[in-house]
Design a protein around this motif. Sequence first.
Motif, short mmCIF file in Angstrom:
data_model
loop_
_atom_site.label_atom_id
_atom_site.label_comp_id
_atom_site.label_asym_id
_atom_site.label_seq_id
_atom_site.Cartn_x
_atom_site.Cartn_y
_atom_site.Cartn_z
N SER A 176 37.67 72.29 -5.86
CA SER A 176 38.20 72.86 -4.62
C SER A 176 37.98 71.92 -3.44
CB SER A 176 37.51 74.20 -4.32
OG SER A 176 37.67 75.10 -5.39
N VAL A 177 39.00 71.77 -2.59
CA VAL A 177 38.83 71.04 -1.35
C VAL A 177 38.07 71.94 -0.39
CG1 VAL A 177 40.01 69.99 0.62
CG2 VAL A 177 40.94 69.73 -1.70
N HIS A 178 36.94 71.48 0.10
CA HIS A 178 36.07 72.30 0.94
C HIS A 178 35.20 71.38 1.77
CE1 HIS A 178 33.29 75.44 2.23
NE2 HIS A 178 34.08 76.34 1.67
N THR A 179 35.16 71.59 3.08
CA THR A 179 34.39 70.71 3.96
C THR A 179 32.92 71.09 4.03
OG1 THR A 179 34.93 72.08 5.88
CG2 THR A 179 36.40 70.23 5.40
N GLY A 180 32.53 72.17 3.36
CA GLY A 180 31.15 72.62 3.42
C GLY A 180 30.16 71.60 2.90
N ALA A 181 30.55 70.82 1.90
CA ALA A 181 29.65 69.81 1.35
C ALA A 181 29.32 68.76 2.38
CB ALA A 181 30.28 69.16 0.11
N ALA A 182 30.30 68.33 3.16
CA ALA A 182 30.05 67.34 4.21
C ALA A 182 29.17 67.93 5.31
CB ALA A 182 31.37 66.85 4.79
N THR A 183 29.41 69.17 5.68
CA THR A 183 28.61 69.80 6.73
C THR A 183 27.15 69.85 6.35
OG1 THR A 183 30.48 71.14 7.49
CG2 THR A 183 28.28 71.93 8.05
N ARG A 184 26.85 70.16 5.11
CA ARG A 184 25.46 70.20 4.65
C ARG A 184 24.81 68.82 4.79
NH1 ARG A 184 23.96 71.11 -0.38
NH2 ARG A 184 22.07 72.25 0.15
N LEU A 185 25.56 67.76 4.52
CA LEU A 185 25.02 66.42 4.63
C LEU A 185 24.87 66.00 6.10
CD1 LEU A 185 26.83 64.63 1.67
CD2 LEU A 185 24.59 65.72 1.72
N PHE A 186 25.76 66.46 6.97
CA PHE A 186 25.57 66.21 8.41
C PHE A 186 24.30 66.90 8.90
CE2 PHE A 186 30.50 66.09 8.88
CZ PHE A 186 30.53 64.83 8.29
N GLU A 187 24.10 68.12 8.47
CA GLU A 187 22.90 68.87 8.86
C GLU A 187 21.64 68.19 8.33
OE1 GLU A 187 24.92 73.35 9.04
OE2 GLU A 187 23.93 72.64 7.20
N ALA A 188 21.72 67.69 7.10
CA ALA A 188 20.58 66.98 6.52
C ALA A 188 20.29 65.71 7.32
CB ALA A 188 20.87 66.63 5.06
N SER A 189 21.34 65.01 7.73
CA SER A 189 21.16 63.80 8.53
C SER A 189 20.47 64.12 9.85
CB SER A 189 22.52 63.14 8.80
OG SER A 189 23.16 62.77 7.59
N ALA A 190 20.88 65.21 10.48
CA ALA A 190 20.26 65.61 11.75
C ALA A 190 18.77 65.86 11.56
CB ALA A 190 20.94 66.85 12.30
N ARG A 191 18.40 66.41 10.44
CA ARG A 191 16.98 66.71 10.19
C ARG A 191 16.16 65.46 9.94
NH1 ARG A 191 13.61 67.11 6.11
NH2 ARG A 191 15.22 66.73 4.54
N VAL A 192 16.68 64.53 9.13
CA VAL A 192 15.85 63.39 8.71
C VAL A 192 15.84 62.25 9.72
CG1 VAL A 192 16.21 63.96 6.27
CG2 VAL A 192 17.68 62.24 7.38
N LEU A 193 16.84 62.17 10.62
CA LEU A 193 16.89 61.08 11.58
C LEU A 193 15.84 61.28 12.68
CD1 LEU A 193 20.72 60.47 12.08
CD2 LEU A 193 19.05 58.76 11.34
N ARG A 194 15.21 60.19 13.04
CA ARG A 194 14.33 60.23 14.21
C ARG A 194 15.21 60.27 15.46
NH1 ARG A 194 14.58 55.52 16.91
NH2 ARG A 194 15.15 53.61 15.80
N PRO A 195 14.68 60.75 16.59
CA PRO A 195 15.46 60.70 17.84
C PRO A 195 15.89 59.27 18.14
CG PRO A 195 13.54 62.11 18.10
CD PRO A 195 13.40 61.45 16.76
N GLY A 196 17.17 59.08 18.42
CA GLY A 196 17.71 57.75 18.65
C GLY A 196 18.19 57.06 17.40
#
Length: 400
Positions: free
Chosen positions: A338-358
Motif C-alpha cells: 500500500s502507498v502510505h506516507t505513515g512510514a516516512a512520518t515515523r522516520l521524521f519523528e524518529a529523526s527529531a528525537r535522535v538529533l541534537r539541537p542544531g
Amino acid sequence: MPEFPYSRLRRWPDVEAENLQAYDATDLLLVDRALALAAERGLDGSEIAVIGDEYGAITLSLTDAGLRGIRVHQDLATGRRALARNAAELGIDGFSAHELAPSLLDGARVVLLQLPKALAELEEIADAVARWAATDAVLVAGGRVKHMTLAQNEVLGRSFGVVQAQRAERKSRLIVASEPKEVPVVSPFPVTAEHEGLTLVAHGGAFAGAKLDIGTRVLLDVLGVSRGGALRQAQGPGSGEGPSWVAEPVEASPTSPTVLDLGCGTGALAVSYALAHPDARVIATDRSAAAVASARATVAANGVADCVTVTHDDAASEVPTASVDVVLLNPPFHLGASVHTGAATRLFEASARVLRPGGELLTVFNSSLGYRSELTRLIGPTEQLHRTPKFTVTRSIRRS
C-alpha cells in the motif's frame, strides 16, 4: 474449538490506521491449508515453518490450535515486535523466532509463506527451503491476487519440481510448490555489484538489490560524496559536470560527529559517508533483517567496519535521544503493497528525537509527496537543496 480472535491482533509498533489491518484473507487461507496438511501428514508444530507472517496472525492461530514448536521468520523488526506483543496479549506461547537460516527450516515438512513483493526475495526463500527443509517439504505460498504474477510461479519452479496455483478465494490465492530440486552448492545470495569504487552486497529482500537506487544517487550528489566516498568540489553553474548545490557540512560536535543512516537498505549512504569522513561515527539501521544483513556485508566489503555499526531496529528506537549530529534519510513511501506516507512520518519523528539541537536531517523523497511543511513542523527550519521532477532533497535543522 473457539474461533481464533483475529480482530484482537494489532500492527503496533507499525503504522496503525482504519484502512490497515493486522491480518488478511491470505493469512486465513494459509492457516486453513496448514491445518489440513498437518492432519493429513500427522505433523506437529515442530515440522512447520512460517515465513513472512507480518504481525503473527498465522503463527499465533496455528499455535492456538495446538501446533506447538512452530518456527517463524519475519524480516521486519516491526513484525517481530508485533508478534511478541500480540502473543503476550493473547497469552500464547510455544513458537520460536529464527533468521532465514538452517535452524528455521531443518526438518520442516510444511513451509508457509506470505509472498514477498520482490522476486529476488522469493528466489532466496525458495532456494533456502529447497536447500534446508525436509526432502518431502511442501511450500505453500499465498498472496492477494492483484499483486500476484506468473513470474512468481517461474521463480518457484527453479527450486521445486511441481508448482500448482490454487483457485482464488476472497481475492487471495495459494501456490503449492513440492518436490524440492537439487540446489547449487553455493547459494545465489547475497549478490555483489561495483559502483564507481563502492561495493554493494544485497540479499534478496533488500530494496533495490545490489543496484544504487536513484534517490540515493541524488542524495549522494547533493552531499558531494562520490560512490567511492571521496569528497568532490562543487561545479560552477552551467559546467555540466555536476551539481553546484553541494551541501555545506554540518558543524561538527566537539568529538567525532555521529551520523545516522536511518533506513539504511544495503548501506550505500552509510558506507559512502564513512569513506569520505573517516573520523565520523556512523550508525546504519533498518527494520528489515535482509537489509541489515546486506548492509553488514557492504560495510565489510568496503573496509569500514571500524567506523560503521549496523543494527536491526525500528525507527532508531535503540539510538539515544539527542545523540546524533546528522541523519541521512531516503524514506519509503509504501507500507507493504500500500502507498502510505505513515512510514516516512515515523522516520521524521524518529529523526527529531535522535538529533541534537542544531543537528541536520538530510532527506531525499519523491517530489510529488511535498514533505517540506511536515519536516518543518516535526524537525525545524527546512530548506530545499535540490529538486528534479522526480526527487527533492531538503535539509532540516533541529530546533532547540
